[in-house]
Design a protein around this motif. Structure first.
Motif, mmCIF file in Angstrom:
data_model
loop_
_atom_site.group_PDB
_atom_site.id
_atom_site.type_symbol
_atom_site.label_atom_id
_atom_site.label_comp_id
_atom_site.label_asym_id
_atom_site.label_seq_id
_atom_site.Cartn_x
_atom_site.Cartn_y
_atom_site.Cartn_z
ATOM 1 N N GLY A 101 5.775 -15.851 1.115
ATOM 2 C CA GLY A 101 6.185 -14.509 0.716
ATOM 3 C C GLY A 101 7.124 -14.541 -0.477
ATOM 4 N N TYR A 102 7.656 -13.375 -0.789
ATOM 5 C CA TYR A 102 8.618 -13.305 -1.885
ATOM 6 C C TYR A 102 9.625 -12.196 -1.645
ATOM 7 C CZ TYR A 102 5.778 -9.360 -3.604
ATOM 8 O OH TYR A 102 5.119 -8.181 -3.712
ATOM 9 N N LEU A 103 10.733 -12.312 -2.347
ATOM 10 C CA LEU A 103 11.784 -11.293 -2.323
ATOM 11 C C LEU A 103 11.965 -10.766 -3.736
ATOM 12 C CD1 LEU A 103 14.522 -13.162 -0.249
ATOM 13 C CD2 LEU A 103 13.335 -11.078 0.482
ATOM 14 N N GLN A 104 12.059 -9.449 -3.853
ATOM 15 C CA GLN A 104 12.334 -8.825 -5.148
ATOM 16 C C GLN A 104 13.851 -8.777 -5.354
ATOM 17 O OE1 GLN A 104 9.125 -7.166 -6.215
ATOM 18 N NE2 GLN A 104 10.041 -7.520 -8.231
ATOM 19 N N TYR A 105 14.311 -8.931 -6.580
ATOM 20 C CA TYR A 105 15.758 -8.829 -6.844
ATOM 21 C C TYR A 105 16.032 -8.032 -8.121
ATOM 22 C CZ TYR A 105 14.952 -12.644 -10.225
ATOM 23 O OH TYR A 105 14.472 -13.425 -11.260
ATOM 24 N N ASP A 106 17.246 -7.497 -8.197
ATOM 25 C CA ASP A 106 17.722 -6.936 -9.463
ATOM 26 C C ASP A 106 18.452 -8.013 -10.260
ATOM 27 O OD1 ASP A 106 17.176 -3.910 -9.366
ATOM 28 O OD2 ASP A 106 18.010 -4.347 -7.394
ATOM 29 N N ARG A 107 19.265 -8.785 -9.532
ATOM 30 C CA ARG A 107 19.960 -9.925 -10.136
ATOM 31 C C ARG A 107 19.856 -11.095 -9.161
ATOM 32 N NH1 ARG A 107 22.016 -9.819 -15.521
ATOM 33 N NH2 ARG A 107 21.609 -7.679 -16.110
#
Lengths: 419, 199
Positions: free
Chosen positions: A128-134
């Motif tokens: 899976g993956y995780l979205q980030y802003d920073r």
């Protein structure tokens, strides 16, 4: 090593980012397994830098979601772990949980990040993956095992004990099991490496142990550097109490032979050992290399001195031992300082504000016996966007009072990181 | 007691709890918050040190922290571990840092041996002349607040006074240094435990 399999041993030793996933990841971790609902910071690595950063982002703005990726369920302090070798402290006394971070609202996932995708602002975790802003990357160091012939093949027969944990305990056991009259060989890599004074503190601790428990034994230190690289005069003075130390500068070890129980220096000198401790050359943690965060040297990550943003990838910040270019040592205090300064910068950037230019601090205590310590202290300022040193000061010698202060520092900074 | 009286006592108690629990601090928006990163590794982000030898900065009157920083930076109060950081804080803005910590709530004292606290209370009479019975100090005379400071820190300071290693030769401190020489070493820990236990 009787109750732990080699695989488990290596995994908990932190050897190789990604091994934490060897046992398979949770079935739920596929695709975007934790969809982002607001501003989010993902932190890779829950050591001195990453755990601090995770906490301080939440302190700075509780509206920002923070996810910390750290395969290990417990934090083991490298500082003070040399005292485990001398039997002065237990590893348990240096081992802490992550409950305090959870109380600040940090979400901790005990998995390793497997890849970074700066273009899509995603961190891969298993399938899976995780979205980030920073993204804040604090991967620590990895060993360049390939630089010493025979080291990779030697496996657990040759210990580094340079990431506190099972290897520290096992090296202490081997030291204790060594017969009186035996030779302990410690090898030191060329700078840059994690904790510049650490090998010399280790020298003191092993020598102190031998002096009191195995008076006929000696410690041979093979240093790749031309001289003691940190607190030189203070260590030289401390070593006057330890005639059992045989220190050899400019003695870079290039080969280890576990059959013959000897190491070889680049000049061909062979040194026999009963117990060996090879601290290998180092580079930034594997994920930083894989994600192309390292510079031309393929070892360390260059960053902006105010925000710790990578000079290579936008919105990806790097802190701790894997960075280079700042006039600071690779120390726990610096990683902690970078963690909070970077966190504050990230909070400002997410809020659309200019981050303040805050310099880091450093103190490195070194234990020279069971009770006495000394320290180097560094203060910095930011000039023209770069960190520069204002002052470096040494404690006037070693003392039990500095030992007390060293303990006070440790208790305080552990609380600052995890409490 | 009437119901009204009970309510008043209850409200007073609640007000006290709120006064302790809700500091007049703006936290991360405080101009001193990020500047205090220079201090937080040892003293905590909110100044609430939890180590026996590290002083609590939370709730410390700004005038006193400012004086301490200036004395450390100038070398008047010699301390290898503080001097470089004090210089840094002066560069960053000592007023912001001192005001920030002054606005943080003081933590509850660390656990202490009640017998030592009681022995210290009895022995504290000479200290009370300047610091007051509970050790609150007197800002008008430049006498610091000792209450709630960790016992190890207080004891270390007393030992430094005794050996004239804290602000050596400072004339305004000659009385306290003379007093320290009259106190048996064994009593230092009791005195420290007493003032550490006060709020």
């Amino acid at each position: 090593m009787t109750t732990m399999s080699r695989r488990a041993f290596l995994r908990s030793s932190g050897v190789g980012v990604g091994l934490g996933l060897a046992g398979g990841c949770a079935p739920a971790m596929k695709g975007d397994f934790a969809p982002k609902r607001g501003p989010r910071v993902v932190v890779i690595g829950g050591g001195w830098g990453g755990a601090t950063a995770a906490k301080y982002v939440r302190l700075g703005d509780p509206a920002i979601e923070v996810i910390l990726l750290e395969p290990n369920k417990q934090f083991v302090s490298c500082p003070l772990s040399n005292l485990v070798l001398s039997g002065v402290r237990s590893i348990d006394s240096l081992t802490f949980g992550y409950r305090g971070l959870r109380s600040h609202g940090v979400r901790i996932i005990h998995e390793a990040a497997t890849a970074i995708e700066p273009d899509t602002k995603r961190v891969r975790v298993g399938e899976g993956y995780l979205q980030y802003d920073r993204l804040i990357v604090s991967p620590g160091i990895e060993f360049q095992t390939e630089q010493i012939a025979g080291l990779a093949e030697a496996g657990d027969q040759v210990l580094h004990a340079w990431k506190a944990g099972p290897q520290t305990v096992e090296l202490a056991r081997r030291l204790q099991a060594m017969p009186d009259g035996g030779v302990f060989v410690l090898t030191i890599p060329p700078i840059a490496y994690r904790c510049p004074p650490g090998p010399y503190e280790r020298t003191c601790q092993v020598a102190w142990y031998l002096k009191h428990n195995k008076p006929r034994s000696k410690l041979i230190v093979l240093d790749a550097n031309q001289n003691i690289v940190s607190k030189t005069g203070l260590f030289r003075a401390a070593w006057r109490d330890y005639p059992n130390i045989d220190y050899r500068a400019s003695s870079k070890v290039v080969k280890v032979d576990t059959g013959a129980r000897e190491v070889t220096t680049e000049f061909g000198d062979r040194v026999k050992y009963d117990v060996v401790n090879v601290i290998p050359p180092q580079r930034a943690g594997t994920i930083a290399v894989q994600a192309d965060l390292v510079g031309a040297d393929k070892r360390w990550c260059q960053v902006d001195h105010v925000t710790y943003e990578s000079v290579k990838h936008k919105a990806v910040h790097v802190i701790g031992d894997s960075t280079i270019g700042l006039p600071v040592p690779k120390s726990g205090t610096v990683a902690n300082a970078m963690g909070k300064i970077c966190a504050n910068a990230v909070v400002h950037l997410i809020g659309g504000k200019q981050p303040p230019a805050m310099p880091p601090v450093n103190v490195c205590y070194s234990w020279v016996s069971d009770k006495e310590a000394m320290a180097v202290i560094n203060a910095y300022r930011i000039e023209g966007g770069k960190v520069v040193q204002i002052e470096q000061k040494l404690t006037p010698g070693q003392s039990q009072a500095f030992g007390q202060n060293a303990l006070g520092w440790a208790r305080s900074i552990w609380n600052d990181i995890l409490g | 007691m009437t119901n009204r009286g009970r309510t008043l006592v209850g409200l007073a108690g609640l007000a006290l709890i709120l006064a302790i629990a809700a500091p007049a601090s703006t936290g991360p928006k405080d101009p001193g918050y990020a500047k205090a990163f220079s201090c937080s590794a040892c003293h905590g982000w909110d100044g609430a040190s939890r180590a026996d030898t590290v002083p609590v900065l939370a709730g410390m009157p700004a005038w006193y922290l400012k004086k301490a920083i200036q004395d450390y930076a100038s070398g008047k109060r010699p301390a290898a571990e503080m001097e470089p950081y004090a210089k840094m804080v002066l560069e960053l803005g000592v007023d912001d840092v001192a005001n920030y910590f002054a606005r943080q709530p003081k933590p509850a004292p660390l656990a202490a041996d009640p017998a030592a606290v009681e022995r210290g209370r009895v022995a504290a009479a000479p200290c009370a002349v300047c610091h007051g019975t509970t050790g609150k100090g007197d800002p008008a005379k430049g006498v610091p607040d000792l209450t709630g400071q960790p016992a190890g820190y207080l004891r270390n300071q007393m030992l430094l006074f005794k050996a004239d290693k804290r602000s050596p030769g400072e004339p305004t401190l000659s009385a306290v240094k003379a007093l320290m020489k009259t106190i048996p070493d064994a009593q230092y820990a009791d005195l420290a435990a007493y003032f550490a236990s006060q709020r």
